[in-house]
Write a protein that holds these residues in place. Structure first.
Motif, PDB file in Angstrom:
ATOM      1  N   ASN A 205      -8.336  -9.825  14.793  1.00  0.00           N
ATOM      2  CA  ASN A 205      -8.985 -10.997  13.933  1.00  0.00           C
ATOM      3  C   ASN A 205      -8.465 -12.305  14.638  1.00  0.00           C
ATOM      4  O   ASN A 205      -9.047 -13.391  14.149  1.00  0.00           O
ATOM      5  CB  ASN A 205      -8.067 -11.124  12.679  1.00  0.00           C
ATOM      6  N   GLY A 206      -8.078 -12.183  15.928  1.00  0.00           N
ATOM      7  CA  GLY A 206      -7.866 -13.344  16.582  1.00  0.00           C
ATOM      8  C   GLY A 206      -8.883 -13.854  17.200  1.00  0.00           C
ATOM      9  O   GLY A 206     -10.047 -13.608  17.167  1.00  0.00           O
ATOM     10  N   SER A 207      -8.464 -14.914  18.152  1.00  0.00           N
ATOM     11  CA  SER A 207      -9.326 -15.643  19.138  1.00  0.00           C
ATOM     12  C   SER A 207      -9.814 -14.644  20.176  1.00  0.00           C
ATOM     13  O   SER A 207      -9.292 -14.058  20.631  1.00  0.00           O
ATOM     14  CB  SER A 207      -8.798 -16.938  19.520  1.00  0.00           C
ATOM     15  N   LEU A 208     -11.281 -15.162  20.513  1.00  0.00           N
ATOM     16  CA  LEU A 208     -11.626 -14.472  21.771  1.00  0.00           C
ATOM     17  C   LEU A 208     -12.566 -15.387  22.639  1.00  0.00           C
ATOM     18  O   LEU A 208     -13.619 -15.752  21.710  1.00  0.00           O
ATOM     19  CB  LEU A 208     -12.408 -13.264  21.396  1.00  0.00           C
ATOM     20  N   TYR A 209     -12.164 -15.772  23.540  1.00  0.00           N
ATOM     21  CA  TYR A 209     -13.154 -16.924  24.252  1.00  0.00           C
ATOM     22  C   TYR A 209     -14.021 -16.422  25.251  1.00  0.00           C
ATOM     23  O   TYR A 209     -13.747 -15.806  26.386  1.00  0.00           O
ATOM     24  CB  TYR A 209     -12.240 -17.980  24.981  1.00  0.00           C
TER      25      TYR A 209
ATOM     26  N   GLN B  14      -6.730 -16.088  24.832  1.00  0.00           N
ATOM     27  CA  GLN B  14      -5.674 -17.337  24.785  1.00  0.00           C
ATOM     28  C   GLN B  14      -6.130 -18.528  25.045  1.00  0.00           C
ATOM     29  O   GLN B  14      -7.092 -18.614  26.043  1.00  0.00           O
ATOM     30  CB  GLN B  14      -4.467 -17.212  25.686  1.00  0.00           C
ATOM     31  N   ASP B  15      -5.831 -19.571  24.307  1.00  0.00           N
ATOM     32  CA  ASP B  15      -6.131 -21.075  24.744  1.00  0.00           C
ATOM     33  C   ASP B  15      -5.222 -21.742  25.387  1.00  0.00           C
ATOM     34  O   ASP B  15      -4.458 -22.623  24.978  1.00  0.00           O
ATOM     35  CB  ASP B  15      -6.714 -21.903  23.375  1.00  0.00           C
ATOM     36  N   VAL B  16      -4.883 -21.018  26.575  1.00  0.00           N
ATOM     37  CA  VAL B  16      -3.732 -21.564  27.176  1.00  0.00           C
ATOM     38  C   VAL B  16      -3.818 -21.891  28.919  1.00  0.00           C
ATOM     39  O   VAL B  16      -4.872 -21.360  29.184  1.00  0.00           O
ATOM     40  CB  VAL B  16      -2.387 -20.616  27.070  1.00  0.00           C
ATOM     41  N   GLU B  17      -2.980 -22.476  29.387  1.00  0.00           N
ATOM     42  CA  GLU B  17      -2.583 -22.585  30.631  1.00  0.00           C
ATOM     43  C   GLU B  17      -1.749 -21.680  30.984  1.00  0.00           C
ATOM     44  O   GLU B  17      -0.508 -21.749  30.243  1.00  0.00           O
ATOM     45  CB  GLU B  17      -2.597 -24.106  31.395  1.00  0.00           C
ATOM     46  N   ILE B  18      -1.471 -20.953  32.239  1.00  0.00           N
ATOM     47  CA  ILE B  18      -0.476 -20.244  32.525  1.00  0.00           C
ATOM     48  C   ILE B  18      -0.372 -20.309  34.192  1.00  0.00           C
ATOM     49  O   ILE B  18      -1.181 -20.125  34.813  1.00  0.00           O
ATOM     50  CB  ILE B  18      -0.541 -18.645  31.953  1.00  0.00           C
ATOM     51  N   CYS B  19       0.876 -20.826  34.452  1.00  0.00           N
ATOM     52  CA  CYS B  19       1.198 -21.486  35.873  1.00  0.00           C
ATOM     53  C   CYS B  19       2.192 -20.625  36.624  1.00  0.00           C
ATOM     54  O   CYS B  19       3.303 -20.722  35.747  1.00  0.00           O
ATOM     55  CB  CYS B  19       1.140 -22.962  35.987  1.00  0.00           C
ATOM     56  N   GLY B  20       2.214 -20.377  37.649  1.00  0.00           N
ATOM     57  CA  GLY B  20       3.271 -19.716  38.601  1.00  0.00           C
ATOM     58  C   GLY B  20       3.707 -18.436  38.072  1.00  0.00           C
ATOM     59  O   GLY B  20       4.775 -17.957  38.484  1.00  0.00           O
TER      60      GLY B  20
END
Ligand SMILES: [Zn+2]
Length: 167
Positions: free
Chosen positions: A40-44, A73-79
């Protein structure tokens, strides 16, 4: 955990939240079988198929969409290790947030989202309440409206990180 209810190491309690997964006999648009656990969650992405937990974890959703940059996810992921970053973005249920945020990473490994700051079990973990208070104080908040805290823990460790997320 079963084949119909796969474990998500970066979102271990995903099935506890009906906004993420709901028990359902609806057909999954990807594998064409009853979902059992419907997402039921988000999908971009440009389409929004009805999808089951199995198809998220094993990458069939990605194959179905054929959009290399789709994300849950509505995120940045770094490193982060690239394979782990991809697992967070495309094979882990979405973490609902008011704003885009940066997914915490220690030593190249993404942390696991363990819940929100209004969850008693989450804030009972050692040091977490103090981390939430400190994170909010850093932003000038004196009262603790703790639904606005996203709490993460190492997948294979006990270090925590709090991400403030105000509406
Ligand atoms: Zn499916």
């Amino acid at each position: 955990m079963t084949a119909d209810q796969p474990f998500f190491r970066f979102y271990p309690y995903a099935y506890d939240d009906p906004a993420v997964f709901e028990h359902s006999g609806d057909r999954c648009d990807v594998c064409r079988r009853p979902c059992v656990w419907r997402y039921n969650g988000s999908l971009y992405a440009t389409t929004e198929p009805s999808v089951c937990a199995r198809c998220i974890t094993d990458g069939r959703l990605g194959a179905f969409l054929r959009e290399p940059h789709h994300s849950l996810q509505d995120v940045e992921i770094c490193g982060a290790d690239p394979a782990m970053a991809e697992e967070v973005l495309q094979r882990t249920p979405g973490v609902a947030s008011y704003n885009p945020f940066e997914w915490p990473v220690f030593d190249g490994k993404p942390l696991a989202f363990i819940g929100y700051g209004d969850n008693e079990a989450v804030i009972a973990a050692p040091g977490v309440k103090a981390m939430i208070e400190q994170a909010f104080a850093d932003l000038g908040w004196t009262s603790i409206a703790s639904r606005y805290a996203l709490v993460f823990r190492e997948v294979d460790g006990q270090r925590y990180r709090v991400v403030p997320d105000f509406d």
